[in-house]
Enzyme design. Sequence first.
Site, PDB file in Angstrom:
ATOM      1  N   LYS A 266       2.915  65.051  78.302  1.00  0.00           N
ATOM      2  CA  LYS A 266       3.695  65.050  79.552  1.00  0.00           C
ATOM      3  C   LYS A 266       3.120  65.980  80.628  1.00  0.00           C
ATOM      4  O   LYS A 266       3.159  65.647  81.808  1.00  0.00           O
ATOM      5  CB  LYS A 266       5.147  65.440  79.263  1.00  0.00           C
ATOM      6  CG  LYS A 266       5.935  64.364  78.536  1.00  0.00           C
ATOM      7  CD  LYS A 266       7.372  64.823  78.324  1.00  0.00           C
ATOM      8  CE  LYS A 266       8.256  63.665  77.895  1.00  0.00           C
ATOM      9  NZ  LYS A 266       9.677  64.036  77.901  1.00  0.00           N
TER      10      LYS A 266
ATOM     11  N   ASP B 231      13.802  62.705  83.060  1.00  0.00           N
ATOM     12  CA  ASP B 231      14.559  63.299  81.940  1.00  0.00           C
ATOM     13  C   ASP B 231      15.845  63.980  82.427  1.00  0.00           C
ATOM     14  O   ASP B 231      16.905  63.834  81.816  1.00  0.00           O
ATOM     15  CB  ASP B 231      13.699  64.313  81.182  1.00  0.00           C
ATOM     16  CG  ASP B 231      12.653  63.637  80.303  1.00  0.00           C
ATOM     17  OD1 ASP B 231      12.877  62.483  79.888  1.00  0.00           O
ATOM     18  OD2 ASP B 231      11.616  64.266  80.030  1.00  0.00           O
TER      19      ASP B 231
END
Length: 277
Positions: free
Chosen positions: A70, A107
């Site tokens: 990520k 997220d």
Amino acid sequence: MSHAKIPLAGVIGCPIAHSKSPQLHRHWLKSLGISGYYVPMHVEAIDLEEILHSLPKAGFVGVNITVPHKERALEIADLVTDRATLIGAANTLIFRKDGKIHADNTDGYGFIQNLRQNAPDWHPEAGPAAILGAGGAARAVVASLLDVGVPEILISNRTRVRAEALQQEFGRRLTVIDWVQAGNMMDDASTVVNTTSLGMIGSPALRVPLDGLRKGTVVTDLVYAPLKTHLLIEAEKMGCITVDGLGMLLHQAVPAFERWFGTRPTVDSATRAAALR
Ligand code: ATR
């Protein structure tokens, strides 16, 4: 003879076999009648950059990025949303027609939407939030809670310096509590979040004292295997409103699917069932 291009998307991680994203996106593609594919891809760190640059040429419109790529994916991208910069990681990439890679992080959005859908009376501004853990997932949770107006965040992590680093970065609305005193955060909290891996199948249990939890406090766990963690079971017994972590996974996928395939999917009981298959 010309063929209409079928859009491809997928998820890149290492390992990747456990990911629930393929079932989820395939469910949406099928139920919405969209032609497209969503494929899991096991990619080693050393190959990440080259693969990300090759995928658009192979017909990919974008990919999700998961552990451990990520942070690196954010560096590789040409354009980055503010929320991805704030979180310091990308979970969604969009391959633009002009060849540029656009990175986003959904997220925090998924975390907030999960609470809004499953605890509709939740008011972020009602009081402090207590956060267990200070890793990558905690960053997204902290950033999104501050964004929606939580007045104060109490944060506790086994490795205290990681919580202090978040405090340095996100400022005075964060207070660091020692891990051995994490139970003390519960008395004041209106929202409690476990962002650690404790309680997950194969990990040790979360052993923080919970007797200070107040009736009506919203308690959520990012762990979703099992769906009902020890934290959620105990919180429910004490009259708290509990929200499991599966919804965060489902909601974080919504903006990505919409960008890639052009239709905004809904999150409902059929979506949950599909992700659990
Ligand atoms: P993620 O991206 O899922 O947040 P991470 O960055 O590896 O993953 O963070 C894992 C979190 O779980 C951290 O808060 C970690 O605490 P440390 O920073 O002290 O490592 C927490 N965690 C994992 N195992 C733990 C354990 N046995 N006891 C306490 N905390 C634990």
